[in-house]
Design an enzyme around this catalytic site. Structure first.
Site, mmCIF file in Angstrom:
data_model
loop_
_atom_site.group_PDB
_atom_site.id
_atom_site.type_symbol
_atom_site.label_atom_id
_atom_site.label_comp_id
_atom_site.label_asym_id
_atom_site.label_seq_id
_atom_site.Cartn_x
_atom_site.Cartn_y
_atom_site.Cartn_z
ATOM 1 N N ALA A 80 0.767 -1.244 -0.077
ATOM 2 C CA ALA A 80 0.115 -0.220 0.081
ATOM 3 C C ALA A 80 0.818 1.268 -0.127
ATOM 4 O O ALA A 80 2.190 1.039 0.376
ATOM 5 C CB ALA A 80 -0.802 0.023 1.440
ATOM 6 N N GLY B 165 0.723 -4.871 1.204
ATOM 7 C CA GLY B 165 -0.464 -4.962 0.495
ATOM 8 C C GLY B 165 -0.102 -5.618 -1.073
ATOM 9 O O GLY B 165 -1.287 -6.231 -1.393
ATOM 10 N N GLU C 130 -0.561 -9.035 -0.440
ATOM 11 C CA GLU C 130 -2.005 -9.498 -0.041
ATOM 12 C C GLU C 130 -2.790 -9.280 -1.301
ATOM 13 O O GLU C 130 -3.729 -10.116 -1.473
ATOM 14 C CB GLU C 130 -2.632 -8.451 0.986
ATOM 15 C CG GLU C 130 -1.940 -8.884 2.428
ATOM 16 C CD GLU C 130 -2.042 -7.509 3.274
ATOM 17 O OE1 GLU C 130 -1.923 -6.259 3.004
ATOM 18 O OE2 GLU C 130 -2.651 -7.564 4.432
ATOM 19 N N GLU D 283 5.038 -5.093 7.142
ATOM 20 C CA GLU D 283 4.051 -3.846 7.922
ATOM 21 C C GLU D 283 4.699 -3.498 9.179
ATOM 22 O O GLU D 283 4.710 -2.764 9.956
ATOM 23 C CB GLU D 283 2.608 -4.096 8.049
ATOM 24 C CG GLU D 283 1.813 -4.208 6.678
ATOM 25 C CD GLU D 283 1.819 -5.477 5.858
ATOM 26 O OE1 GLU D 283 2.689 -6.190 5.886
ATOM 27 O OE2 GLU D 283 0.894 -5.502 4.940
HETATM 28 C C1 HXC Z 1 5.088 4.502 -1.179
HETATM 29 C C2 HXC Z 1 7.090 3.452 -2.177
HETATM 30 C C3 HXC Z 1 6.821 2.278 -1.432
HETATM 31 C C4 HXC Z 1 5.497 2.139 -0.916
HETATM 32 C C5 HXC Z 1 8.661 1.856 -2.656
HETATM 33 N N1 HXC Z 1 7.972 3.101 -2.733
HETATM 34 N N2 HXC Z 1 7.630 1.330 -1.840
HETATM 35 N N3 HXC Z 1 6.098 4.231 -2.051
HETATM 36 N N4 HXC Z 1 4.618 3.221 -0.770
HETATM 37 N N5 HXC Z 1 5.145 0.977 -0.571
HETATM 38 C C6 HXC Z 1 8.954 4.501 -3.496
HETATM 39 C C7 HXC Z 1 10.149 4.834 -2.717
HETATM 40 O O1 HXC Z 1 9.532 5.605 -1.736
HETATM 41 C C8 HXC Z 1 10.964 5.381 -3.805
HETATM 42 O O2 HXC Z 1 10.388 6.733 -4.134
HETATM 43 C C9 HXC Z 1 10.571 4.346 -4.924
HETATM 44 O O3 HXC Z 1 9.344 3.900 -4.683
HETATM 45 C C10 HXC Z 1 11.587 3.235 -5.099
HETATM 46 O O4 HXC Z 1 11.765 2.855 -3.808
HETATM 47 P P1 HXC Z 1 13.415 2.458 -2.970
HETATM 48 O O5 HXC Z 1 13.000 2.172 -1.663
HETATM 49 O O6 HXC Z 1 14.297 3.523 -3.400
HETATM 50 O O7 HXC Z 1 13.881 1.102 -3.755
HETATM 51 P P2 HXC Z 1 14.713 0.159 -3.413
HETATM 52 O O8 HXC Z 1 15.934 0.669 -2.877
HETATM 53 O O9 HXC Z 1 14.943 -0.790 -4.549
HETATM 54 O O10 HXC Z 1 14.120 -0.957 -2.392
HETATM 55 C C11 HXC Z 1 12.867 -1.551 -2.738
HETATM 56 C C12 HXC Z 1 11.873 -1.876 -1.528
HETATM 57 C C13 HXC Z 1 11.696 -0.755 -0.566
HETATM 58 C C14 HXC Z 1 12.824 -2.833 -0.621
HETATM 59 C C15 HXC Z 1 10.666 -2.553 -1.869
HETATM 60 O O11 HXC Z 1 11.144 0.345 -1.616
HETATM 61 C C16 HXC Z 1 10.612 -0.861 0.538
HETATM 62 O O12 HXC Z 1 10.835 -1.260 1.554
HETATM 63 N N6 HXC Z 1 9.451 -0.583 0.192
HETATM 64 C C17 HXC Z 1 8.546 -0.469 1.204
HETATM 65 C C18 HXC Z 1 7.864 -1.818 1.496
HETATM 66 C C19 HXC Z 1 6.739 -1.948 2.506
HETATM 67 O O13 HXC Z 1 7.161 -1.685 3.675
HETATM 68 N N7 HXC Z 1 5.582 -2.393 2.033
HETATM 69 C C20 HXC Z 1 4.456 -2.388 3.064
HETATM 70 C C21 HXC Z 1 3.744 -1.174 3.063
HETATM 71 S S1 HXC Z 1 2.426 -1.074 4.027
HETATM 72 P P3 HXC Z 1 11.245 7.968 -4.412
HETATM 73 O O14 HXC Z 1 10.372 8.879 -4.694
HETATM 74 O O15 HXC Z 1 11.999 8.085 -2.988
HETATM 75 O O16 HXC Z 1 12.277 7.612 -5.510
HETATM 76 C C22 HXC Z 1 1.191 -2.041 3.520
HETATM 77 C C23 HXC Z 1 0.012 -2.151 4.266
HETATM 78 C C24 HXC Z 1 -1.079 -3.002 3.553
HETATM 79 O O17 HXC Z 1 1.240 -2.558 2.577
HETATM 80 C C25 HXC Z 1 -2.265 -2.860 4.450
HETATM 81 C C26 HXC Z 1 -3.721 -3.336 3.906
HETATM 82 C C27 HXC Z 1 -3.549 -2.774 2.417
#
Ligand code: HXC
Length: 291
Positions: free
Chosen positions: A99, A142, A145, A165
């Site tokens: 998400a 997400g 999911e 998460e």
């Molecule tokens: C918003 C995101 C994002 C996310 C990545 N980006 N994941 N933006 N929401 N979930 C954005 C980053 O901010 C960045 O934008 C760009 O995508 C590239 O990401 P990087 O981190 O620079 O890439 P990398 O170093 O290759 O790392 C990849 C990654 C990391 C390991 C996947 O991005 C990451 O850990 N993302 C978050 C994963 C996460 O925690 N997912 C769960 C979310 S909570 P900029 O603008 O800086 O270039 C969730 C709750 C669900 O899903 C609940 C119900 C639906």
């Protein structure tokens, strides 16, 4: 700016091998326009709906508008009598990284609760037509999911699945604690949800989360082939089969078996059941009419 795309016209015949963007069709009877997804028909007979998440720079983070568009595209395919199955995919680097954290960061409990935050994602699970997730790269939070809301998951060999998460101070909220546990069992689900550790495509296959693993470059084509196989069967009977299997997730064994029996008996009221069995007896290919 993200590419605008429209659902393919009913008469379209798109080959599996054509590049996605070149094959995208911009005329649609339904007239939907999409900013964050690409939508077209795939397969030799154009009977597989294809949805590609297209927020590459954000690793397909599932912002509210993107998920709204996915719901609309699913509805279009659901209402299109030519379509027999749907493939949902992302990019080579990310199916979806979760998400959209930037959209969530300032949300309050009151907003989440009163606004039923993210409840509309469930729409992915309510259609009658089978949805196949073709997962390459990250399927996190997400994203994992969303893949698990689909009926079948195919993975590319570099795919990674996770529920991180906990590292953000929250927990999965779109079925992660439930569907993951049912798919991989309690110990691995607990480990993933409590540590945020990811599993590889191979571990996902071994634990039953995905049904097949392919080289990353093949996974979308293989998912489309699976969709074509499903679409060659009676859509009516496929929907009944999907309903029966899904019953296993919500019902007791006795209730599920009862549902299955009722649906099985119901197939005997259809032309396609007659046609399928007659075709076997007459040693010919069945010609299903979805009736
Ligand atoms: C918003 C995101 C994002 C996310 C990545 N980006 N994941 N933006 N929401 N979930 C954005 C980053 O901010 C960045 O934008 C760009 O995508 C590239 O990401 P990087 O981190 O620079 O890439 P990398 O170093 O290759 O790392 C990849 C990654 C990391 C390991 C996947 O991005 C990451 O850990 N993302 C978050 C994963 C996460 O925690 N997912 C769960 C979310 S909570 P900029 O603008 O800086 O270039 C969730 C709750 C669900 O899903 C609940 C119900 C639906």
């Amino acid at each position: 700016m993200a590419l605008l795309c429209r659902v393919a016209a009913a008469s379209l015949r798109v080959s599996r091998s054509r590049p996605l963007v070149a094959a995208a069709v911009r005329a649609s009877s339904a007239g939907a326009q999409y900013q964050h997804i690409l939508v077209e028909k795939k397969g030799e007979r154009g009977n597989v709906g294809f949805i590609q998440l297209n927020r590459k720079k954000a690793l397909n983070a599932l912002c509210d508008e993107l998920m709204r568009e996915v719901g609309l595209a699913l509805d279009e395919f659901e209402n299109d009598p030519e379509i027999g199955a749907i493939v949902l995919t992302g990019s080579e680097k990310a199916f979806a990284a979760g998400a959209d954290i930037k959209e969530m960061v300032d949300k309050t409990f009151q907003e989440c609760y009163a606004g039923n935050f993210l409840t509309h994602w469930n729409h992915v699970t309510t259609g009658k037509k089978p949805v196949i997730a073709a997962v390459n790269g990250y399927a996190l939070g997400g994203g994992c999911e969303l893949a698990m809301m689909c009926d079948i998951i195919y993975a590319g060999d570099k795919a990674q699945f996770g529920q991180p998460e906990i590292l953000l101070g929250t927990i999965p909220g779109a079925g992660g604690t439930q569907r993951l546990t049912k798919a991989v069992g309690k110990s691995l689900a607990m480990e993933m949800v409590l540590t945020g550790d990811r599993i590889s495509a191979q571990e996902a296959k071994a634990s039953g989360l995905v049904s097949k693993v392919f080289p990353a470059s093949d996974v979308v084509d293989e998912a489309i082939k699976c969709g074509e196989k499903i679409a060659s069967n009676s859509k009516l009977i496929v929907a009944m089969a999907k309903e029966a299997v899904n019953g296993a997730f919500e019902l007791t064994l006795a209730e599920g078996n009862r549902l299955e029996k009722r649906l099985f008996h119901s197939t005997f009221s259809t032309n396609d059941r007659k046609e399928g069995m007659n075709a076997f007896v007459e040693k010919r290919k069945a010609n299903f009419t979805d009736q």
